[in-house]
Design an enzyme around this catalytic site. Sequence first.
Site, short mmCIF file in Angstrom:
data_model
loop_
_atom_site.label_atom_id
_atom_site.label_comp_id
_atom_site.label_asym_id
_atom_site.label_seq_id
_atom_site.Cartn_x
_atom_site.Cartn_y
_atom_site.Cartn_z
N GLY A 111 0.83 -1.21 0.00
CA GLY A 111 0.00 0.00 0.00
C GLY A 111 0.86 1.25 0.00
N CYS B 255 2.18 9.92 2.77
CA CYS B 255 3.36 10.05 3.62
C CYS B 255 4.37 8.93 3.45
CB CYS B 255 2.95 10.13 5.09
SG CYS B 255 2.04 11.63 5.50
N LYS C 267 5.11 0.49 8.03
CA LYS C 267 4.86 1.73 7.31
C LYS C 267 6.15 2.55 7.32
CE LYS C 267 1.61 5.62 7.15
NZ LYS C 267 0.43 6.22 7.81
N ASP D 155 -9.15 11.92 8.85
CA ASP D 155 -8.95 11.34 7.52
C ASP D 155 -9.69 10.01 7.40
OD1 ASP D 155 -8.03 11.35 4.93
OD2 ASP D 155 -6.07 10.52 5.41
#
Length: 500
Positions: A208, A212, A229, A326
Site C-alpha cells: 500500500g 506520507c 509503514k 482522515d
Amino acid sequence: MLGSLTDLILWDNQLSGFTPKELGNCTSLQTLALYANTLVGPIPVELTNLKFLKKLYLYRNQLNGTVPRQIGNMSMVTEIDFSENYLTGEIPVELGQIKGLSLLYLFQNQLTGVIPNEISSLRNLTKLDLSINKLTGSIPSAVVGGVSLILIVVILYFMRRPVETVPSLQDDDVSISESDIYFRPKEGFTFQDLVEATHHFHESYAVGRGACGTVYKAVMHSGQVIAVKKLSSNREGSNIENSFRAEILTLGNIRHRNIVKLYGFCYHQGSNLLLYEYMTKGSLGELLHGPSCDLDWPTRFTIALGAAEGLAYLHHDCRPSIIHRDIKSNNILLDDKFEAHVGDFGLAKVVDLPYSKSMSAVAGSYGYIAPEYAYTLKVTEKCDIYSYGVVLLELLTGRTPVQPLEQGGDLVTWVKQYIRGHSLTSGVLDRRLDLEDQRIIDHMITVMKIALVCTSISPLDRPSMREVVLMLIESNEQQGNFIAVPENDLPPRHEDDDAP
C-alpha cells in the site's frame, strides 16, 4: 479571595504578559489550564505552592527560563504539560519526587542535558514526550524496558538534526547506530529483522501507498506477519515528522478491537518506521472499488458497524478525545474475518470535546471533507462523522466518493440529487448486491437514512458517533438481525451521560 477556586480554565484566549505569581495563593486549585495563549516569562515558582493541584497545563505559550526545581513539592500532580514553549536548562531531577505523575509533556522546547535517571522511578508514568529538544546522552534503560508502548520517550533531538547530516537508508547499511531511536515490540524482533523480512524494503513487498509513505508486508522469523509503514525521508519536510509523531501519540495510547494496533516504531538514518498488525484483507476501499467485489450486504454492514464503534471509542472513550481527520474507505482495514479496524492516524488531533481546534490548512481526502471544515478550518468530531457518512454511502451505492462534475462532483451530492428526483428507492443501491431480497433492501434504505443524517450540511444536525452506533444496532434488530451483535458492543454509559 479565590481560596475556594478548584478549576481555572482560560485556555485558547489572547492572554499575554507574565503568568500571575498570585495564582500560587489559590490553595484549593486542582486544575490550572492556561495553554494556547501568548504568556511570556518564566514559570512562577509560586505555582509550586499549590499542594492540591492535579493538572497543570501551560503548553503552547511563549514561556522561557527553566522548569522550577521546586516542582517536586507538588506531590498531588498527575499531569504536567509545558510543551511548545521556549524553556531552557535541564530537566529537573526533582520530577522524580512526584510519585503519582502519569503524564509529562516537555516536547518542543530548548531543554538541554540528559534525561534524569530519577524519571525511571515514576511507576505511574504512562505518557512521556521529550521530543524536539536539545537533549543528549542515553535513554535510561529502566524507562524503556519497564513500560509499554504508551510511554512516548523516543523522538529526541535527532529528528531536528540538519538534513544534510542524515544519510538515507542504503542496502549495505542497516546496522543500528547511536543516532537510532528504536522501540522494540514485545515480540523481540529487531530493525535488522525488518530489513531482512522485506529485502531492504523492496518494491515487491509493498502492499500500500499513501501521501506520507509506503506500507510493506514483513513475515518475521517467528511466522508473525506485520505491516511496516516506512514514512518518507526527512528531506521532504516537517509534515512527515508530524505524521510520525501523531500516529505514535494517538495509537500508542489506545487499545480497541476496531482500531489498528501499533506494535512499535523506529527512527533509523532518516527513515521513520511504524510497525502495525497486518490486515489480511487490505482496505475497504480496495475491496469495494476493485475490479471484482463480492462483499455481500451482511459483510458490508459488519464493516460499517465495526468502523462506527472504533470512531465512537476515539470520540467518547478517549480522554481527551481524538479526532481522526482522515476517515475514508482506504483507511478502514479488514482482518481475515472482515472485522473493521480504523487506521492511519497521521492527521489525528487530540481535542477536549465539545471544543473545536483551528487548523492552518485543510487536511483530508477529496470527497470526505466536511463542508464547514473547508471554509472555517475548525475541526470538530462532526467532521469525522461527515466522513463516516460518506463511507456508509460507498458501502450502500458501491460508488467512489468523487463523482463526475455533471453529477455533482461528489458522492453526497449525487445521492441527494438522485433522491430528490426519484425518492429514496432501491435505484440508488449497489446493483452488485442481492436486491431481490426485500429485507435487504429495507435494511439498506434504513442505513441510507443514517448516512444522510451523518452527511447533513449543518454539523449541528449530525448525530454523535455513539448515537450512530445505537442507530445501526437498532436497524439490525428491526430487520431481523442480519449479523449477531454481542451485548458488549452496546456503547457504555459514562459519567457525563444523562442519568437514566
